[in-house]
Design a protein around this motif. Structure first.
Motif, PDB file in Angstrom:
ATOM      1  N   ALA A  74       1.035  -1.122   0.069  1.00 35.31           N
ATOM      2  CA  ALA A  74       0.000  -0.043  -0.051  1.00 35.31           C
ATOM      3  C   ALA A  74       0.763   1.047   0.082  1.00 35.31           C
ATOM      4  CB  ALA A  74      -0.990   0.008   1.197  1.00 35.31           C
ATOM      5  N   ALA A  75       0.583   2.184  -0.752  1.00 31.84           N
ATOM      6  CA  ALA A  75       1.256   3.547  -0.966  1.00 31.84           C
ATOM      7  C   ALA A  75       0.380   4.303  -1.724  1.00 31.84           C
ATOM      8  CB  ALA A  75       2.473   3.554  -1.669  1.00 31.84           C
ATOM      9  N   PRO A  76       0.938   5.642  -1.536  1.00 25.11           N
ATOM     10  CA  PRO A  76      -0.010   6.723  -2.349  1.00 25.11           C
ATOM     11  C   PRO A  76       0.107   6.702  -3.648  1.00 25.11           C
ATOM     12  CG  PRO A  76       0.930   7.853  -0.526  1.00 25.11           C
ATOM     13  CD  PRO A  76       1.508   6.323  -0.458  1.00 25.11           C
ATOM     14  N   MET A  77      -1.093   6.656  -4.431  1.00 22.64           N
ATOM     15  CA  MET A  77      -0.752   6.343  -5.813  1.00 22.64           C
ATOM     16  C   MET A  77      -1.273   7.989  -6.155  1.00 22.64           C
ATOM     17  SD  MET A  77      -4.136   4.074  -6.823  1.00 22.64           S
ATOM     18  CE  MET A  77      -5.802   4.597  -6.218  1.00 22.64           C
ATOM     19  N   TYR A  78      -0.545   8.637  -7.248  1.00 20.08           N
ATOM     20  CA  TYR A  78      -0.687   9.748  -7.978  1.00 20.08           C
ATOM     21  C   TYR A  78      -0.654   9.654  -9.060  1.00 20.08           C
ATOM     22  CZ  TYR A  78      -1.622  14.949  -8.004  1.00 20.08           C
ATOM     23  OH  TYR A  78      -1.926  16.242  -8.071  1.00 20.08           O
TER      24      TYR A  78
END
Length: 338
Positions: free
Chosen positions: A204-208
């Motif tokens: 899980a991690a920020p996706m941009y």
């Protein structure tokens, strides 16, 4: 590979439900939410609305903990939602971070986490369990199915994830660190007599999705601060020369306190110590093709799900590009390699 969207339950709750519905439209299989009942709205209430207004999406906390919620109540919530909506829940759990620290509490011990996982899973799967000296079960629950996925960073928590977790949640997308942690969990599962392939792996991690790297980094820098809280605990216990990779521990040297009232927020002023390199390594940023390339590397490590945080200013567009480009491309590429 499956895809999840990680949301904060900021008011209005209808906005969280709207984003969950949009995630389903764009092909995401899971919607996860933060579980910190003081900082944000109560997620389990919102799950009912998400499940009622979607058809297949699964929901769960990212992550709950054994300290702020009674284990039997947690299990009852999942069993009830499963009865209402057909086994569409999953329980992510860890030792506790913002939910306990905001009240000056402490994360639970590994032993408490282990016991809580057993109790929640047994009751959540319509089975009896020994609890405080009594054998209990939900007499109204039939056929409920609940997986418990363990969030971990440190060596002992990783060992626990391999020994008892239905899944392992790693909250960062650095390839080298993910490789080490996945191997550690697999080795623990094997040592416990389990088939390591039975443990699901979620990164899980920020996706941009975007092309302005300075802006994307600033929008996602909060994530390095959040991870840094856990790393600081690990360093305090094991020191900087322990088993944990230096790629995970070195960047917190400039860390100076943390305000949980800004936890998980873009623009968090307490995360300026996080260097650009760490933001790029920990997160998934850039064009659709750059996302695809990094996710393929994670898939090659054995990652079963990528869960993308949407705590930034480009939520809808990121979901759209994932639905139209990233998710289909991953499916096509992986099918071709099979």
């Amino acid at each position: 590979m499956e895809f999840g969207a990680v949301l904060q339950t900021n008011p209005p709750a209808s906005r969280t439900v709207q984003l969950a519905k949009l995630a389903e439209v764009h092909g995401f299989s899971h919607v996860w939410t933060f579980d910190s009942h003081i900082l944000w709205q109560e997620p389990y209430v919102i799950y009912s609305q998400i499940l009622a207004q979607t058809q297949r999406i699964k929901v769960g906390p990212f992550v709950t903990n054994p300290a702020t919620r009674d284990w039997t109540v947690t299990a009852s919530v999942f069993a009830t939602l499963n009865e209402m909506f057909g086994n569409r829940t999953v329980c992510g759990i860890g030792r506790g971070d913002s939910a306990v620290r905001v009240t000056n509490g402490k994360p639970t011990t590994i032993a408490e986490l282990r016991e809580s996982i057993h109790v929640i899973r047994e009751l959540g799967n319509s089975r009896a369990v020994d609890y405080h000296g009594s054998t209990i079960r939900f007499p109204w629950s039939r056929g409920s199915e609940l997986e418990v996925w363990v969030a971990a960073y440190g060596p002992m928590a990783l060992k626990l994830a391999g020994e008892v977790g239905d899944g392992f949640i790693l909250q960062l997308a650095d390839i080298d660190i993910a490789s080490w942690m996945i191997k550690t969990v697999r080795d623990a599962a094997d040592a416990a007599g389990r088939d390591p392939d039975d443990v699901k792996f979620c990164v899980a991690a920020p996706m941009y999705i975007g092309d302005d790297w300075e802006h994307m980094r600033d929008q996602c820098r909060w994530f390095g601060g959040m991870v840094g809280n856990h790393v600081a605990d690990i360093v305090a216990k094991y020191g900087r020369a322990g088993e944990v990779p230096t790629a995970l521990t070195d960047y917190i040297e400039a860390r100076d306190g943390y305000d949980y009232n800004e936890h998980g927020r873009a623009g968090n002023v307490h995360t300026q110590f996080v260097p650009d390199e760490i933001v790029e390594r920990f997160c998934v940023l850039g064009s659709a093709q750059e996302h695809i390339e990094k996710l393929e590397q994670l898939k090659a490590l054995g990652v079963d799900q990528f869960a993308g945080y949407l705590q930034h200013d480009n939520k809808e567009e990121t979901l759209r590009v994932y639905g139209e480009t990233v998710i289909p491309a991953l499916s096509e590429h992986l099918t071709a390699k099979a």
